[in-house]
Design a protein around this motif. Structure first.
Motif, short mmCIF file in Angstrom:
data_model
loop_
_atom_site.label_atom_id
_atom_site.label_comp_id
_atom_site.label_asym_id
_atom_site.label_seq_id
_atom_site.Cartn_x
_atom_site.Cartn_y
_atom_site.Cartn_z
N ARG A 75 0.82 -1.21 0.00
CA ARG A 75 0.00 0.00 0.00
C ARG A 75 0.86 1.25 0.00
O ARG A 75 0.54 2.23 -0.68
CB ARG A 75 -0.93 0.01 1.21
CG ARG A 75 -2.20 -0.72 0.96
CD ARG A 75 -3.17 -0.48 2.09
NE ARG A 75 -3.53 -1.81 2.57
CZ ARG A 75 -3.61 -2.19 3.82
NH1 ARG A 75 -3.37 -1.34 4.78
NH2 ARG A 75 -3.94 -3.40 4.13
N SER A 76 1.93 1.24 0.76
CA SER A 76 2.78 2.44 0.80
C SER A 76 3.47 2.66 -0.55
O SER A 76 3.66 3.80 -0.97
CB SER A 76 3.81 2.34 1.93
OG SER A 76 4.71 1.28 1.69
N ARG A 77 3.82 1.58 -1.25
CA ARG A 77 4.40 1.74 -2.60
C ARG A 77 3.39 2.34 -3.55
O ARG A 77 3.71 3.20 -4.37
CB ARG A 77 4.86 0.38 -3.13
CG ARG A 77 6.30 0.11 -2.95
CD ARG A 77 6.75 -1.03 -3.79
NE ARG A 77 5.67 -1.94 -4.15
CZ ARG A 77 5.80 -3.25 -4.28
NH1 ARG A 77 6.96 -3.80 -4.10
NH2 ARG A 77 4.80 -3.99 -4.61
N VAL A 78 2.16 1.87 -3.47
CA VAL A 78 1.10 2.40 -4.33
C VAL A 78 0.87 3.88 -4.03
O VAL A 78 0.78 4.71 -4.94
CB VAL A 78 -0.20 1.59 -4.16
CG1 VAL A 78 -1.37 2.28 -4.83
CG2 VAL A 78 -0.03 0.19 -4.70
N LEU A 79 0.79 4.23 -2.75
CA LEU A 79 0.56 5.62 -2.37
C LEU A 79 1.72 6.52 -2.80
O LEU A 79 1.51 7.68 -3.14
CB LEU A 79 0.33 5.74 -0.87
CG LEU A 79 -1.00 5.18 -0.38
CD1 LEU A 79 -1.07 5.24 1.14
CD2 LEU A 79 -2.16 5.92 -0.99
N ARG A 84 2.58 10.91 -9.09
CA ARG A 84 3.12 11.08 -10.44
C ARG A 84 2.18 10.48 -11.48
O ARG A 84 1.95 11.06 -12.54
CB ARG A 84 4.49 10.43 -10.56
CG ARG A 84 4.94 10.49 -11.99
CD ARG A 84 6.32 10.14 -12.23
NE ARG A 84 6.51 10.17 -13.68
CZ ARG A 84 7.67 10.27 -14.23
NH1 ARG A 84 8.73 10.38 -13.50
NH2 ARG A 84 7.77 10.28 -15.54
N ALA A 85 1.62 9.30 -11.17
CA ALA A 85 0.68 8.68 -12.10
C ALA A 85 -0.55 9.56 -12.28
O ALA A 85 -1.06 9.70 -13.39
CB ALA A 85 0.28 7.29 -11.61
N GLY A 86 -1.03 10.17 -11.20
CA GLY A 86 -2.18 11.05 -11.30
C GLY A 86 -1.91 12.25 -12.18
O GLY A 86 -2.74 12.62 -13.01
N VAL A 87 -0.72 12.84 -12.04
CA VAL A 87 -0.36 13.99 -12.89
C VAL A 87 -0.23 13.55 -14.34
O VAL A 87 -0.72 14.23 -15.25
CB VAL A 87 0.94 14.63 -12.38
CG1 VAL A 87 1.47 15.64 -13.38
CG2 VAL A 87 0.70 15.29 -11.04
N LEU A 168 3.30 3.62 -14.21
CA LEU A 168 2.74 3.25 -12.90
C LEU A 168 3.04 1.78 -12.60
O LEU A 168 3.46 1.44 -11.50
CB LEU A 168 1.24 3.52 -12.86
CG LEU A 168 0.52 3.07 -11.57
CD1 LEU A 168 1.06 3.85 -10.38
CD2 LEU A 168 -0.97 3.27 -11.72
N GLY A 169 2.81 0.91 -13.58
CA GLY A 169 3.12 -0.51 -13.39
C GLY A 169 4.59 -0.75 -13.12
O GLY A 169 4.96 -1.57 -12.28
#
Length: 173
Positions: A75-79, A84-87, A168-169
Motif C-alpha cells: 500500500r505504501s508503494r502504491v501511495l 506522479r501517475a495522477g499527474v 505506474l506498473g
C-alpha cells in the motif's frame, strides 16, 4: 481463423483509438454509493462498470494475518507512486464536467486543517476545470465525518493513457 483474429485486432485498435467517456457519481446520502459508467465517442456513458449499491457475493475475505505487514508495504508503494501517475493521467484526460461538494473532518482539528490545506490547490485549480465546475469543500473541525456528493465526467483516448499506466506498473513492480 486468421481473418477472425485480424477482425478482432481491428476492433481492439478501434476501441483504443476512439475517445472514451467515463462518468463517476458519488453520493453519501442515505448510504455511500459509487457508480462508474463508460461510453464511446459522443455517446453518454451507459455501460455500468461499478455500482456499489449492487449486492455483493458473499465470500471469504482475507484477514489481517501474517501478510498484514507485506500488504502495508504494498500500500505504501502504491501511495508513493500515485501522485506522479495522477499527474501523468491528468495531462491526457479532459474533464468535461465536475460537481463536487465535500464535508470532511478527521476528528483532530490540526489534521483536518492540514487536509483542508492539501485540498486547497485542487479547489483553486479553476484553469484545469471546465466552465461551470463546482468544487466545494467544507471542513468540520469538531468530529470525524465524510459526506458529500459528486459527479465527474472524463474524456480520454485510451491509447494515450498507456504510457502513464506502464510507468505506474513499472513503479509498482
Amino acid at each position: 481463423m486468421s481473418a477472425v483474429l485480424a477482425a478482432l485486432g481491428l476492433v481492439v485498435a478501434a476501441v483504443m483509438l476512439l475517445p472514451m467517456r467515463l462518468r463517476l457519481r458519488l453520493d453519501s446520502d442515505p448510504v455511500p454509493r459509487l457508480r462508474v459508467g463508460a461510453g464511446v465517442c459522443a455517446l453518454p456513458p451507459r455501460l455500468p462498470l461499478v455500482d456499489t449499491a449492487r449486492p455483493h457475493r458473499q465470500g471469504a475475505r482475507p484477514g489481517a494475518g501474517a501478510g498484514a505487514k507485506a500488504s502495508w508495504r504494498a500500500r505504501s508503494r502504491v501511495l508513493a507512486a500515485l501522485p506522479r501517475a495522477g499527474v501523468d493521467l491528468l495531462h491526457r484526460v479532459r474533464i468535461e464536467r465536475c460537481h463536487l461538494t465535500l464535508r470532511f473532518g478527521l476528528g483532530d482539528p490540526a489534521a483536518t486543517g492540514e487536509m483542508f490545506g492539501r485540498l486547497a490547490p485542487l479547489v483553486a485549480a479553476r484553469w484545469a476545470m471546465p466552465r461551470g465546475a463546482l468544487l466545494r469543500t467544507e471542513p468540520d473541525f469538531g468530529r470525524a465525518v465524510l459526506e458529500g456528493q459528486g459527479d465527474l465526467v472524463l474524456r480520454a483516448i485510451p491509447v494515450l493513457l498507456v504510457p502513464a499506466l506502464v510507468r505506474l506498473g513499472w513503479a509498482l513492480r
